[in-house]
Every structure is written in C-alpha cells, then in structure tokens.
Motif scaffolding. Structure first.
Motif, short mmCIF file in Angstrom:
data_model
loop_
_atom_site.label_atom_id
_atom_site.label_comp_id
_atom_site.label_asym_id
_atom_site.label_seq_id
_atom_site.Cartn_x
_atom_site.Cartn_y
_atom_site.Cartn_z
N ARG A 108 0.83 -1.21 0.00
CA ARG A 108 0.00 0.00 0.00
C ARG A 108 0.86 1.25 0.00
N ALA A 109 1.96 1.24 0.75
CA ALA A 109 2.83 2.42 0.85
C ALA A 109 3.66 2.66 -0.41
N CYS A 110 4.06 1.61 -1.12
CA CYS A 110 4.99 1.75 -2.24
C CYS A 110 4.33 1.76 -3.61
N ALA A 111 3.15 1.20 -3.73
CA ALA A 111 2.48 1.11 -5.04
C ALA A 111 1.55 2.30 -5.25
N ASP A 112 1.28 2.60 -6.50
CA ASP A 112 0.32 3.66 -6.82
C ASP A 112 -1.11 3.20 -6.62
N ALA A 113 -1.35 1.91 -6.76
CA ALA A 113 -2.67 1.32 -6.53
C ALA A 113 -2.48 -0.14 -6.19
N TRP A 114 -3.44 -0.71 -5.48
CA TRP A 114 -3.41 -2.14 -5.20
C TRP A 114 -4.83 -2.60 -4.96
N GLY A 115 -5.02 -3.91 -5.07
CA GLY A 115 -6.34 -4.47 -4.81
C GLY A 115 -6.30 -5.98 -4.92
N TRP A 116 -7.47 -6.56 -4.87
CA TRP A 116 -7.57 -8.02 -5.00
C TRP A 116 -8.93 -8.34 -5.57
N GLN A 117 -9.05 -9.51 -6.13
CA GLN A 117 -10.32 -9.98 -6.65
C GLN A 117 -10.38 -11.49 -6.54
N PRO A 118 -11.57 -12.01 -6.16
CA PRO A 118 -11.72 -13.47 -6.18
C PRO A 118 -11.82 -13.94 -7.63
N LEU A 119 -11.36 -15.14 -7.88
CA LEU A 119 -11.40 -15.69 -9.23
C LEU A 119 -12.13 -17.02 -9.22
N SER A 120 -12.90 -17.24 -10.24
CA SER A 120 -13.55 -18.52 -10.44
C SER A 120 -13.87 -18.64 -11.92
N ARG A 121 -13.02 -19.35 -12.64
CA ARG A 121 -13.25 -19.57 -14.06
C ARG A 121 -12.55 -20.85 -14.49
N GLU A 122 -13.15 -21.49 -15.44
CA GLU A 122 -12.61 -22.74 -15.99
C GLU A 122 -12.28 -23.74 -14.89
N GLY A 123 -13.10 -23.77 -13.85
CA GLY A 123 -12.90 -24.72 -12.77
C GLY A 123 -11.86 -24.31 -11.75
N SER A 124 -11.15 -23.21 -12.01
CA SER A 124 -10.13 -22.74 -11.08
C SER A 124 -10.74 -21.73 -10.12
N ARG A 125 -10.36 -21.86 -8.87
CA ARG A 125 -10.79 -20.90 -7.86
C ARG A 125 -9.55 -20.26 -7.28
N GLY A 126 -9.76 -19.21 -6.58
CA GLY A 126 -8.64 -18.56 -5.93
C GLY A 126 -8.84 -17.07 -5.90
N LYS A 127 -7.72 -16.35 -5.77
CA LYS A 127 -7.76 -14.90 -5.77
C LYS A 127 -6.53 -14.36 -6.48
N TYR A 128 -6.64 -13.12 -6.86
CA TYR A 128 -5.57 -12.40 -7.53
C TYR A 128 -5.35 -11.10 -6.75
N VAL A 129 -4.16 -10.95 -6.17
CA VAL A 129 -3.80 -9.74 -5.43
C VAL A 129 -2.79 -9.00 -6.30
N TRP A 130 -3.02 -7.72 -6.55
CA TRP A 130 -2.20 -6.99 -7.51
C TRP A 130 -1.83 -5.61 -6.97
N CYS A 131 -0.81 -5.04 -7.61
CA CYS A 131 -0.44 -3.65 -7.35
C CYS A 131 0.05 -3.06 -8.66
N GLU A 132 0.04 -1.74 -8.72
CA GLU A 132 0.44 -1.06 -9.95
C GLU A 132 1.42 0.06 -9.66
N LEU A 133 2.30 0.25 -10.62
CA LEU A 133 3.20 1.40 -10.66
C LEU A 133 2.85 2.18 -11.92
N ASP A 134 2.40 3.41 -11.76
CA ASP A 134 1.99 4.24 -12.91
C ASP A 134 3.17 4.95 -13.53
N GLY A 135 2.98 5.35 -14.78
CA GLY A 135 3.95 6.17 -15.44
C GLY A 135 5.27 5.50 -15.75
N VAL A 136 5.21 4.23 -16.12
CA VAL A 136 6.44 3.47 -16.40
C VAL A 136 7.25 4.14 -17.50
#
Length: 142
Positions: A108-136
């Motif tokens: 949270r302190a180092c990224a420009d944005a972060w979040g997570w989302q639950p996943l359920s597709r093609e029989g796979s379950r789980g979650k995806y936790v991500w962060c972003e750095l803008d202006g690469v």
C-alpha cells in the motif's frame, strides 16, 4: 475500450518459499530486458510481498503475473488457489522485533494502486492480489 498490453508474463510456482526468490530474480530479468531497470528495486519488493503471502498463507500452487500496459502502467500480481480475501493492511508501524505482518502495508505504501479480486473460471478458484506502478514510460526512471 479495453486497454492494450505491451507485454505480459506469467510464472507458475509451487507452494515453496524458495519460489519467492525465483519470482524475484525472474521479475528483475523481465524488467531489465524491457528497459525498466529503474523500477527493479521497488518492483522486487512488491512482488516479494505478494508472492510471499501467496506461498506462506495458502497450501496450493501460485503464480506471478507481470504486465505493462500501453498507457505505462506496470501491474504485478500474485494468484493463489485460496479464494479467501487477503488480510487488509494495517497502518505501517514497524516493530523491530517482528519479521512478519508488514507485507500489504508495504504494498500500500509503495504502489500507486493495489487491490484483490476473487477468481472462479474454468474450474479454477482462488484470488488475484495486484499492485500497480503508474507512469512506467514517463515519470519514472528507466
């Protein structure tokens, strides 16, 4: 209109703490090869926290996902097979005697944005936790 990715990589890993080092070194290589060596240190820190959480707090496989969009956003994410939400970050207060519990607060302190989302597709379950750095491509050294 969906955003176009310049490039995207995904690295599947076993539930093994040694895989965190493999992910960190792979990310360093990817960013260096794409001329983004100025982002390596912060990106490695973020990926280490995300993948480390996935390996430490779940029992199944995980994956590192890295992509750069045409608009200059670098997204680093960790997938794992557990659909439970990540523990939300607490305000960052470093305790000298602790070596855990700082992960998502650092993200949270180092990224420009972060979040997570639950996943359920093609029989796979789980979650995806991500962060972003803008202006690469613009405001960051590369």
């Amino acid at each position: 209109m969906p955003e176009t990715d310049l490039w995207e990589y995904s690295l599947s890993i076993p539930n093994d703490l040694r895989a965190v080092t493999v992910c960190r070194r792979t990310l360093r290589l990817i960013l260096t090869m794409h001329g983004l060596s100025g982002l390596v240190d912060v990106a490695e820190l973020l990926a280490t926290e995300l993948i480390g959480n996935a390996v430490r707090h779940t029992k199944g496989p995980a994956a590192l996902r890295v992509r750069c969009s045409a608009s200059g956003v670098l997204r680093i994410g960790a997938w794992d097979a557990d659909p439970s939400p990540p523990e939300l970050p607490q305000p960052f207060t470093p305790a000298l005697d602790r070596e855990d519990g700082r992960g998502l607060a650092l993200v949270r302190a180092c990224a420009d944005a972060w979040g997570w989302q639950p996943l359920s597709r093609e029989g796979s379950r789980g979650k995806y936790v991500w962060c972003e750095l803008d202006g690469v491509g613009a405001g960051r050294p590369g």
